[in-house]
Design a protein around this motif. Structure first.
Motif, PDB file in Angstrom:
ATOM      1  N   SER A  90      -7.095 -52.435  41.856  1.00 31.39           N
ATOM      2  CA  SER A  90      -7.595 -51.286  41.113  1.00 31.39           C
ATOM      3  C   SER A  90      -6.576 -50.950  40.037  1.00 31.39           C
ATOM      4  O   SER A  90      -5.413 -51.334  40.136  1.00 31.39           O
ATOM      5  CB  SER A  90      -7.816 -50.075  42.020  1.00 31.39           C
ATOM      6  OG  SER A  90      -6.579 -49.630  42.561  1.00 31.39           O
ATOM      7  N   ILE A  97      -4.892 -41.705  40.161  1.00 29.11           N
ATOM      8  CA  ILE A  97      -5.143 -42.395  41.424  1.00 29.11           C
ATOM      9  C   ILE A  97      -5.511 -41.364  42.483  1.00 29.11           C
ATOM     10  O   ILE A  97      -4.721 -40.480  42.814  1.00 29.11           O
ATOM     11  CB  ILE A  97      -3.913 -43.203  41.875  1.00 29.11           C
ATOM     12  CG1 ILE A  97      -3.559 -44.279  40.851  1.00 29.11           C
ATOM     13  CG2 ILE A  97      -4.176 -43.850  43.239  1.00 29.11           C
ATOM     14  CD1 ILE A  97      -2.249 -44.986  41.135  1.00 29.11           C
ATOM     15  N   ASP A 101      -8.773 -43.879  46.448  1.00 26.32           N
ATOM     16  CA  ASP A 101      -8.364 -45.146  45.847  1.00 26.32           C
ATOM     17  C   ASP A 101      -7.128 -45.702  46.570  1.00 26.32           C
ATOM     18  O   ASP A 101      -7.054 -46.895  46.891  1.00 26.32           O
ATOM     19  CB  ASP A 101      -8.017 -44.956  44.364  1.00 26.32           C
ATOM     20  CG  ASP A 101      -9.227 -44.617  43.520  1.00 26.32           C
ATOM     21  OD1 ASP A 101     -10.357 -44.939  43.936  1.00 26.32           O
ATOM     22  OD2 ASP A 101      -9.031 -44.020  42.440  1.00 26.32           O
ATOM     23  N   TRP A 102      -6.160 -44.828  46.803  1.00 30.30           N
ATOM     24  CA  TRP A 102      -4.918 -45.231  47.465  1.00 30.30           C
ATOM     25  C   TRP A 102      -5.217 -45.780  48.866  1.00 30.30           C
ATOM     26  O   TRP A 102      -4.737 -46.848  49.239  1.00 30.30           O
ATOM     27  CB  TRP A 102      -3.985 -44.030  47.534  1.00 30.30           C
ATOM     28  CG  TRP A 102      -2.675 -44.303  48.230  1.00 30.30           C
ATOM     29  CD1 TRP A 102      -2.376 -44.080  49.535  1.00 30.30           C
ATOM     30  CD2 TRP A 102      -1.493 -44.855  47.637  1.00 30.30           C
ATOM     31  NE1 TRP A 102      -1.083 -44.453  49.802  1.00 30.30           N
ATOM     32  CE2 TRP A 102      -0.523 -44.931  48.662  1.00 30.30           C
ATOM     33  CE3 TRP A 102      -1.171 -45.281  46.348  1.00 30.30           C
ATOM     34  CZ2 TRP A 102       0.765 -45.421  48.431  1.00 30.30           C
ATOM     35  CZ3 TRP A 102       0.113 -45.767  46.122  1.00 30.30           C
ATOM     36  CH2 TRP A 102       1.060 -45.840  47.148  1.00 30.30           C
ATOM     37  N   GLN A 105      -6.946 -49.268  48.821  1.00 25.74           N
ATOM     38  CA  GLN A 105      -6.039 -50.376  48.526  1.00 25.74           C
ATOM     39  C   GLN A 105      -5.197 -50.746  49.747  1.00 25.74           C
ATOM     40  O   GLN A 105      -5.003 -51.930  50.051  1.00 25.74           O
ATOM     41  CB  GLN A 105      -5.141 -50.018  47.340  1.00 25.74           C
ATOM     42  CG  GLN A 105      -5.851 -50.032  45.999  1.00 25.74           C
ATOM     43  CD  GLN A 105      -6.341 -51.426  45.648  1.00 25.74           C
ATOM     44  OE1 GLN A 105      -5.559 -52.368  45.549  1.00 25.74           O
ATOM     45  NE2 GLN A 105      -7.649 -51.573  45.463  1.00 25.74           N
ATOM     46  N   TYR A 146       0.097 -49.029  35.821  1.00 25.76           N
ATOM     47  CA  TYR A 146      -1.315 -48.774  36.111  1.00 25.76           C
ATOM     48  C   TYR A 146      -1.841 -49.460  37.381  1.00 25.76           C
ATOM     49  O   TYR A 146      -3.032 -49.367  37.662  1.00 25.76           O
ATOM     50  CB  TYR A 146      -2.217 -49.152  34.913  1.00 25.76           C
ATOM     51  CG  TYR A 146      -1.757 -48.540  33.621  1.00 25.76           C
ATOM     52  CD1 TYR A 146      -1.668 -47.146  33.474  1.00 25.76           C
ATOM     53  CD2 TYR A 146      -1.378 -49.339  32.551  1.00 25.76           C
ATOM     54  CE1 TYR A 146      -1.221 -46.574  32.296  1.00 25.76           C
ATOM     55  CE2 TYR A 146      -0.930 -48.779  31.363  1.00 25.76           C
ATOM     56  CZ  TYR A 146      -0.852 -47.395  31.242  1.00 25.76           C
ATOM     57  OH  TYR A 146      -0.399 -46.835  30.081  1.00 25.76           O
ATOM     58  N   ALA A 149      -1.119 -48.459  43.267  1.00 26.81           N
ATOM     59  CA  ALA A 149      -1.691 -48.568  44.611  1.00 26.81           C
ATOM     60  C   ALA A 149      -1.752 -50.031  45.052  1.00 26.81           C
ATOM     61  O   ALA A 149      -1.380 -50.372  46.186  1.00 26.81           O
ATOM     62  CB  ALA A 149      -3.082 -47.939  44.652  1.00 26.81           C
TER      63      ALA A 149
END
Length: 252
Positions: A90, A97, A101-102, A105, A146, A149
């Motif tokens: 991602s 983030i 999302d974290w 991942q 970017y 994560a």
């Protein structure tokens, strides 16, 4: 009973996973393939010259991991090779983030490989032989903007490999990571599309930027990554390593 060995490959529907599955099959392994997409898994299995069994599912669900190893043992035999390839990247600036999302991942790129490794080790130790290869990333060794994560998860994956290799060093089981740079895969296609969307540049130019990050000036081929996996499978003297397949980006 047959002495033909069994290999489990996660994320085997396309890209690196498919290339690894085909290479292992050509080298005499019965392969057990898992990924979420049934059609892609079926296509991989159909291309394999040897016996292949598919187990569709989402590896972020613990029950999928149990089903994968149960079916491998029931259909063929407990795996002597485990290739941990399933993963996804991602991209977002740090403030953007989300917790979701974290967590995703970490779940996909670190926790799922851990669960698979935990299931595979007892049978390998009992047999006195096993090969575990995790498809990590150059993001396991260095940071880039970017992808915090993804980088955190892949650093964790390399740490898991090193700890497991140290713990299993005298058992006949080796644990290694292959750390590719930017590979010509659907995951890289998505990265290219994200760059193009954010910057307005063409897809061709965005792809060229990723290719230029590597001193050889091109994307890595999936077969080149698969060859590195087979190096780890073929010898018991390599363990605890993160083998770079990155066109010379990181010299170590």
């Amino acid at each position: 009973m047959t002495d033909t060995p069994t290999a489990v490959i996660t994320g085997a529907g396309r890209g690196i996973g498919r290339a690894v599955a085909l290479l292992l099959s050509r080298n005499g392994y019965r392969v057990v393939l898992t990924a979420r997409n049934v059609d892609e898994l079926t296509a991989t299995a159909d291309e394999c010259p040897g016996a292949a069994h598919i187990v569709p599912g989402d590896l972020t669900e613990a029950t999928t991991v149990d089903r994968l190893f149960d079916e491998a043992a029931d259909v063929f035999s407990p795996p002597s090779v485990l290739v941990l390839n399933a993963g996804a990247a991602s991209s977002a600036p740090l403030p953007a983030i989300t917790d979701e999302d974290w967590a995703h991942q970490l779940d996909l790129n670190l926790t799922a490989p851990f669960r698979c490794l935990r299931r595979a080790v007892p049978a390998m130790r009992k047999a006195g032989h096993g090969r575990v290869v995790a498809i990590a990333s150059m993001a396991s060794k260095q940071g880039e903007p970017y992808i915090a994560a993804y980088t955190a998860a892949k650093h964790g994956l390399l740490g898991l490999v090193r700890a497991a290799a140290a713990e299993l060093a005298n058992t006949g089981v080796t644990v290694n990571a292959v750390c590719p740079g930017y590979v010509d895969t659907p995951m890289t296609d998505r990265s290219v599309a994200n760059i193009a969307d954010r910057t307005g540049m063409s897809l061709e130019k965005a792809r060229g930027i990723l290719a230029a990050k590597q001193p050889i000036g091109r994307l890595i081929d999936v077969e080149e990554v698969a060859d590195a996996v087979m190096l780890c499978v073929g010898t018991g003297a390599i363990t605890g390593q993160g083998i770079n397949v990155d066109g010379g980006t990181v010299q170590s």
